[in-house]
Design a protein around this motif. Sequence first.
Motif, PDB file in Angstrom:
ATOM      1  N   THR A  99       0.945  -1.118   0.205  1.00 11.09           N
ATOM      2  CA  THR A  99      -0.188   0.093   0.011  1.00 11.09           C
ATOM      3  C   THR A  99       0.780   1.263  -0.056  1.00 11.09           C
ATOM      4  O   THR A  99       1.188   1.684  -1.106  1.00 11.09           O
ATOM      5  CB  THR A  99      -0.987   0.118   1.345  1.00 11.09           C
ATOM      6  OG1 THR A  99      -0.355  -0.326   2.367  1.00 11.09           O
ATOM      7  CG2 THR A  99      -1.965  -1.265   1.263  1.00 11.09           C
ATOM      8  N   GLY A 100       1.202   1.739   1.092  1.00 10.76           N
ATOM      9  CA  GLY A 100       1.883   2.970   1.385  1.00 10.76           C
ATOM     10  C   GLY A 100       3.252   2.793   0.733  1.00 10.76           C
ATOM     11  O   GLY A 100       3.908   3.876  -0.035  1.00 10.76           O
ATOM     12  N   GLU A 101       4.046   1.756   0.916  1.00 10.89           N
ATOM     13  CA  GLU A 101       5.278   1.736   0.615  1.00 10.89           C
ATOM     14  C   GLU A 101       5.183   1.680  -1.106  1.00 10.89           C
ATOM     15  O   GLU A 101       6.313   1.888  -1.826  1.00 10.89           O
ATOM     16  CB  GLU A 101       5.977   0.666   1.287  1.00 10.89           C
ATOM     17  CG  GLU A 101       6.162   0.825   2.610  1.00 10.89           C
ATOM     18  CD  GLU A 101       7.120   1.971   3.127  1.00 10.89           C
ATOM     19  OE1 GLU A 101       8.329   1.328   3.557  1.00 10.89           O
ATOM     20  OE2 GLU A 101       6.937   3.248   2.995  1.00 10.89           O
ATOM     21  N   ALA A 102       4.638   0.764  -1.358  1.00 10.73           N
ATOM     22  CA  ALA A 102       4.514   0.625  -2.853  1.00 10.73           C
ATOM     23  C   ALA A 102       3.963   1.880  -3.715  1.00 10.73           C
ATOM     24  O   ALA A 102       4.523   2.132  -4.586  1.00 10.73           O
ATOM     25  CB  ALA A 102       3.195  -0.393  -3.372  1.00 10.73           C
ATOM     26  N   ALA A 103       3.361   2.691  -3.178  1.00  8.99           N
ATOM     27  CA  ALA A 103       2.844   3.920  -3.793  1.00  8.99           C
ATOM     28  C   ALA A 103       4.000   4.926  -3.903  1.00  8.99           C
ATOM     29  O   ALA A 103       4.275   5.488  -4.846  1.00  8.99           O
ATOM     30  CB  ALA A 103       1.658   4.578  -3.108  1.00  8.99           C
ATOM     31  N   ARG A 104       4.766   4.849  -2.693  1.00  8.82           N
ATOM     32  CA  ARG A 104       6.110   5.591  -2.800  1.00  8.82           C
ATOM     33  C   ARG A 104       7.056   5.101  -3.867  1.00  8.82           C
ATOM     34  O   ARG A 104       7.776   5.954  -4.563  1.00  8.82           O
ATOM     35  CB  ARG A 104       6.854   5.407  -1.218  1.00  8.82           C
ATOM     36  CG  ARG A 104       7.986   5.983  -1.013  1.00  8.82           C
ATOM     37  CD  ARG A 104       8.808   5.839   0.124  1.00  8.82           C
ATOM     38  NE  ARG A 104      10.050   6.185   0.157  1.00  8.82           N
ATOM     39  CZ  ARG A 104      10.884   5.479   1.149  1.00  8.82           C
ATOM     40  NH1 ARG A 104      10.286   4.609   2.219  1.00  8.82           N
ATOM     41  NH2 ARG A 104      12.471   5.636   1.158  1.00  8.82           N
ATOM     42  N   CYS A 105       7.064   3.646  -3.991  1.00  9.38           N
ATOM     43  CA  CYS A 105       7.980   3.174  -4.806  1.00  9.38           C
ATOM     44  C   CYS A 105       7.723   3.448  -6.529  1.00  9.38           C
ATOM     45  O   CYS A 105       8.573   3.813  -7.261  1.00  9.38           O
ATOM     46  CB  CYS A 105       8.033   1.647  -4.822  1.00  9.38           C
ATOM     47  SG  CYS A 105       9.084   0.633  -6.149  1.00  9.38           S
TER      48      CYS A 105
END
Length: 425
Positions: A373-379
Amino acid sequence: MKSHLFPALLLLTSIILHGSAAANEGSIAFTGATIIDGTAAAPLADGVLVITDGRVRSIGPASEVSIPADAERIDVSGKTIMPGMINAHGHVGDTLGLETGHYSRENILDQLGLYARYGITTVLSLGGDEAPGFQVRNEQFHAGLDRARLYVAGSVVNGETLPEIRSQLNANADLGADFIKTRIDSELGQLPTLAPEVFQSLMDLAASRRLPVAVHIYYLEDARMVLEAGAKIIAHSVRDLEVDRDFIELMIENDACYIPTMMRDVSTFVYETEPDFFSDPFFLTEADPAVLAELSTPEYRSGIRNSAASRQYKADLPNALVNVGLLHDAGVLVAMGTDTGPPARFQGYFEHEEMQMMVDAGMSPLDAIRAATGEAARCIGQSEIGTLEPGNWGDFIVLDGNPEQDIANTRLIDSVWIAGNRVPR
């Protein structure tokens, strides 16, 4: 990273497609759930999530959130809300059954609907994207959306000379690619790969077009080389060796993202016998019986068992698992991705299997959720998805179980919402 959220263009697109700038008007309040918001925050008990015009208006404890008087209220007591999941490495639009070569708008939309029903609300398609995919991407920035969001890389950039690379990269950039995808890996000797000096030129050209580069790798030394050249996304696992401290420090210095795609490797050997998931109702709900029948033939299974590549991927998978744990524990940005989309890599279902493998590798369920979720969006460089924070798109899943307690509970889907619209099931 590059963004396509240009306000005037988005307003015009929404008006053309939906007749108004806010097709999903009004507020919906979800009350009583435990809320996992995709950030580093702890889960929130007895929370309230308010969606207005497709975006998060407010989120917090029931005692602190003011619900608009005209809001529709949905009681989700006893359930869990989490952000919609992001597949940071998939492929969309080309496969039909077990055949490739069927790229079309209809196929793209069918597959984005499939992803969405499984709770995957955004997919970064890293290669094989054609003009219809760019068009579908351009149409998604409005409050009437009810299928998974799509970001695209265009064709995979590969070749032996700089002119070849320049031509392919510029063609993708001119179409409006979100990323450039290339490979420093021969698929165990089956495909050509870029020489280091050509790869550096590719990186320089991508930088001049202001595009991030996602790199397909297999070997530790190749991964080290692409990081030294400035790569920001490692689009597969290091599988030949255990990562070392120097590699970990390079990942951190580059603020680079690591997308393990372990289920991609599982797909290369799992059909040598009947997979356990062939009897999973969560899988069978969307599976095509004709595809399962073909994967179950003696000829297909024999081909997998006799494949040297399949044996190699199977032998190296434990290294991939170890490396996910090492990198996550060291503070490297790890994002969920699966490489689903090619034949026998089942979109939507494999993402849940990938999260289970991330937990098997040593991540906590909550860390695996954040990776999806949040880390994938950042990626993938998208700040308006991945977390349930005010102003972000209202993309989320309502679950009948708490995945913090057991990651398998991501499969207990009550409903999926994208831009505050319930996804058709």
